[in-house]
Structure formats: C-alpha cells, structure tokens
Design a protein around this motif. Sequence first.
Motif, PDB file in Angstrom:
ATOM      1  N   ASN A 125       7.088   6.498  -3.583  1.00 47.80           N
ATOM      2  CA  ASN A 125       6.544   5.348  -2.872  1.00 47.80           C
ATOM      3  C   ASN A 125       5.155   5.622  -2.297  1.00 47.80           C
ATOM      4  O   ASN A 125       4.282   4.745  -2.314  1.00 47.80           O
ATOM      5  N   ALA A 126       4.954   6.817  -1.780  1.00 51.20           N
ATOM      6  CA  ALA A 126       3.653   7.152  -1.208  1.00 51.20           C
ATOM      7  C   ALA A 126       2.559   7.105  -2.273  1.00 51.20           C
ATOM      8  O   ALA A 126       1.456   6.598  -2.038  1.00 51.20           O
ATOM      9  N   ASP A 127       2.857   7.614  -3.470  1.00 48.37           N
ATOM     10  CA  ASP A 127       1.852   7.586  -4.527  1.00 48.37           C
ATOM     11  C   ASP A 127       1.630   6.164  -5.024  1.00 48.37           C
ATOM     12  O   ASP A 127       0.511   5.809  -5.426  1.00 48.37           O
ATOM     13  N   GLY A 128       2.674   5.335  -4.976  1.00 48.71           N
ATOM     14  CA  GLY A 128       2.483   3.921  -5.302  1.00 48.71           C
ATOM     15  C   GLY A 128       1.503   3.261  -4.358  1.00 48.71           C
ATOM     16  O   GLY A 128       0.616   2.499  -4.774  1.00 48.71           O
ATOM     17  N   GLY A 129       1.636   3.558  -3.065  1.00 51.85           N
ATOM     18  CA  GLY A 129       0.679   3.045  -2.091  1.00 51.85           C
ATOM     19  C   GLY A 129      -0.724   3.539  -2.362  1.00 51.85           C
ATOM     20  O   GLY A 129      -1.707   2.795  -2.222  1.00 51.85           O
ATOM     21  N   ARG A 130      -0.843   4.814  -2.755  1.00 55.06           N
ATOM     22  CA  ARG A 130      -2.161   5.370  -3.089  1.00 55.06           C
ATOM     23  C   ARG A 130      -2.790   4.619  -4.265  1.00 55.06           C
ATOM     24  O   ARG A 130      -3.991   4.289  -4.233  1.00 55.06           O
ATOM     25  N   GLN A 131      -2.008   4.343  -5.293  1.00 60.64           N
ATOM     26  CA  GLN A 131      -2.546   3.652  -6.463  1.00 60.64           C
ATOM     27  C   GLN A 131      -3.061   2.260  -6.100  1.00 60.64           C
ATOM     28  O   GLN A 131      -4.105   1.820  -6.606  1.00 60.64           O
ATOM     29  N   VAL A 132      -2.340   1.569  -5.232  1.00 67.36           N
ATOM     30  CA  VAL A 132      -2.779   0.240  -4.812  1.00 67.36           C
ATOM     31  C   VAL A 132      -4.105   0.330  -4.063  1.00 67.36           C
ATOM     32  O   VAL A 132      -5.040  -0.437  -4.322  1.00 67.36           O
ATOM     33  N   ALA A 133      -4.196   1.273  -3.131  1.00 67.22           N
ATOM     34  CA  ALA A 133      -5.420   1.414  -2.343  1.00 67.22           C
ATOM     35  C   ALA A 133      -6.613   1.728  -3.236  1.00 67.22           C
ATOM     36  O   ALA A 133      -7.698   1.138  -3.083  1.00 67.22           O
ATOM     37  N   GLU A 134      -6.444   2.636  -4.162  1.00 69.37           N
ATOM     38  CA  GLU A 134      -7.554   2.995  -5.047  1.00 69.37           C
ATOM     39  C   GLU A 134      -7.969   1.805  -5.913  1.00 69.37           C
ATOM     40  O   GLU A 134      -9.171   1.576  -6.137  1.00 69.37           O
ATOM     41  N   HIS A 135      -7.001   1.037  -6.377  1.00 68.63           N
ATOM     42  CA  HIS A 135      -7.318  -0.138  -7.202  1.00 68.63           C
ATOM     43  C   HIS A 135      -8.124  -1.165  -6.408  1.00 68.63           C
ATOM     44  O   HIS A 135      -9.119  -1.712  -6.914  1.00 68.63           O
ATOM     45  N   LEU A 136      -7.727  -1.426  -5.178  1.00 68.34           N
ATOM     46  CA  LEU A 136      -8.438  -2.396  -4.349  1.00 68.34           C
ATOM     47  C   LEU A 136      -9.844  -1.912  -4.013  1.00 68.34           C
ATOM     48  O   LEU A 136     -10.806  -2.692  -4.019  1.00 68.34           O
ATOM     49  N   LEU A 137      -9.981  -0.630  -3.736  1.00 72.59           N
ATOM     50  CA  LEU A 137     -11.297  -0.084  -3.436  1.00 72.59           C
ATOM     51  C   LEU A 137     -12.217  -0.189  -4.649  1.00 72.59           C
ATOM     52  O   LEU A 137     -13.393  -0.565  -4.525  1.00 72.59           O
TER      53      LEU A 137
END
Length: 292
Positions: A125-137
């Motif tokens: 789940n933590a890496d899923g959150g990371r992927q979302v943040a990087e995509h938005l950035l």
Amino acid sequence: MSRLGYVRRRAPRGAGRRRAEQTIAAVVCESGPRLFSDPYYARLLVACEEALTAKGLPLMLMTATPATASLTAPRLVAGAVDGVLLIGARARHPLTVTLAASGIPVRCVGRPPDDVTLPFVDADNADGGRQVAEHLLLSGRRSIAVIAGPPTLPAARDRLEGFRRTLFDAGITSVPVAYGDFTRSSGAHAAQWLLQRVPNLDAIFVASDLMAAGAIHTLIRAGRKVPDDVAVIGFGDAPIAKSMSPTLTTVRQPVEEMATLAIKLLLAALTEENGPPADSVLPTELVVRESG
C-alpha cells in the motif's frame, strides 16, 4: 486474562484430523452491511472459496466488529475451526489480541495493527501511494489533497504515508487530508469538505475506488471538470473503475492473488512445523485511465 483476551481453548480441532475434515473460517472485521456493499470483500472471498474448493474444503464466513468480537472469539479458539483467515483487522480490535494469544493458525489478509503479531499477506500500500504521488507530480499538479481511509486501518495509513512522504521529498510539505470510511457517500462528503478549505486544489488522491466515485460526483456538481480542473486517482482497481465516466485512474492491488496465497500459507501452517511464517507483501501497480 481479560486484558490479554484469553479464552479457554480445547485441544486443537485439527490434531489427528485428515485434511478433508478441516474447516477454515474467514473472519471479516466489519459489519454485515459493509461486507456486502464493498466489492473488495466480494473479490477476496470468492478467491478464498475457490482456493479452498480446489482442496475439497469448505469456507466458513463470519463478521466481527469490536462490539461483536466477544461473541465470535469463543467459537474460533475453542476448537470449532482449524484455522482463521482474518480480514481487515484494525487497531484496538479485541479479536486480534485474542487470536494472537490463542495459538490457533491465523493468516491476516492485510497488515495487522502494529501492536499485534500475526502473520499476514498484504499489498504494498505504501508503494501504491508513492506511485500516485509521483504520477501527479509528473503531471504538473501541485495543489494536492487526500481522501484517506479510516486511520485505525493499517492499509489506509500505509497508503497515506507512502503518498505524503513522496510529496514531502518533492518539497510539498502541506497536504490537506479528509477521512472517509471507504463508502461512496463518505468520498462525496470528504470532497465537499476539501473544496471548502482548498478551493484551488488540482488533484485528489482517494484511498478507495468507491470513495473516488463519490468524490468525482461532488466535483462535477461543483462545476469542476475531471481531470482538466482536478485530477482524481483511486485505489483498488475495483470493477467500478472501468465503468465510471471518466474512467478512473487507480492503483491495482492483487486481491485474488492475496487471497490465494493467504489460503495456501494458512493450510501449510496446519500441517507443517517449519518455524514462524514469513509475511508476504505483493506489488501494486498504477493503472492510468481518464481521470488523472
């Protein structure tokens, strides 16, 4: 005894029993209405049942909220079942303490609370959150908010933590957070709360697809275009993600694979003496569609 959640346990039901005589209980730490309204549980339990059916075993289904745990626990640890698949364990849930102390084979689907030691299978789940943040950035979004899941649920905390940590490393230190309970209505209410406090927001990370559907409904009613004005990314890749308009960008979690692996490891624990079982964390994947 009360503080540790002790319940007298008879001789293990599985002792000397053939595999075909064993019974596995799937215990969902939610109420009945939540169990039958969230597609995550349907996907998970169908996969569990299929994995057990392939072994010629039945699946017993039970729910256990904190209020009903005292009714569920004695039946689980007194020899009525051979193993327990514990789903969605939250902080301060009394059943987790009882099962951890009971000695009965248990496998958690979803990381258990930090103060309880039980083997588990989970998505990253933590890496899923990371992927979302990087995509938005990378998409140029900077006024970013979150609709998080219940803070007592480890999976929800991990999603939020992975997302916020990535934004912090990129220099975004203030991220407004609203909380929901994984229902569509809570996502709608949380999005309304965020619009009132962050009127210029241009992206929302939502910790479940059902909440994301509610959030998009609120945004559209407020005159915001998705994704032109506000990008929305969910979590789970539930069937609704493909049928929404716009279709939902989301994080795919391997629900069926988690269920199959948890059953496999739980059945192995009934027969093998090979030391403490290792925890298993399966990868997540960002699926980009129209919403963000």
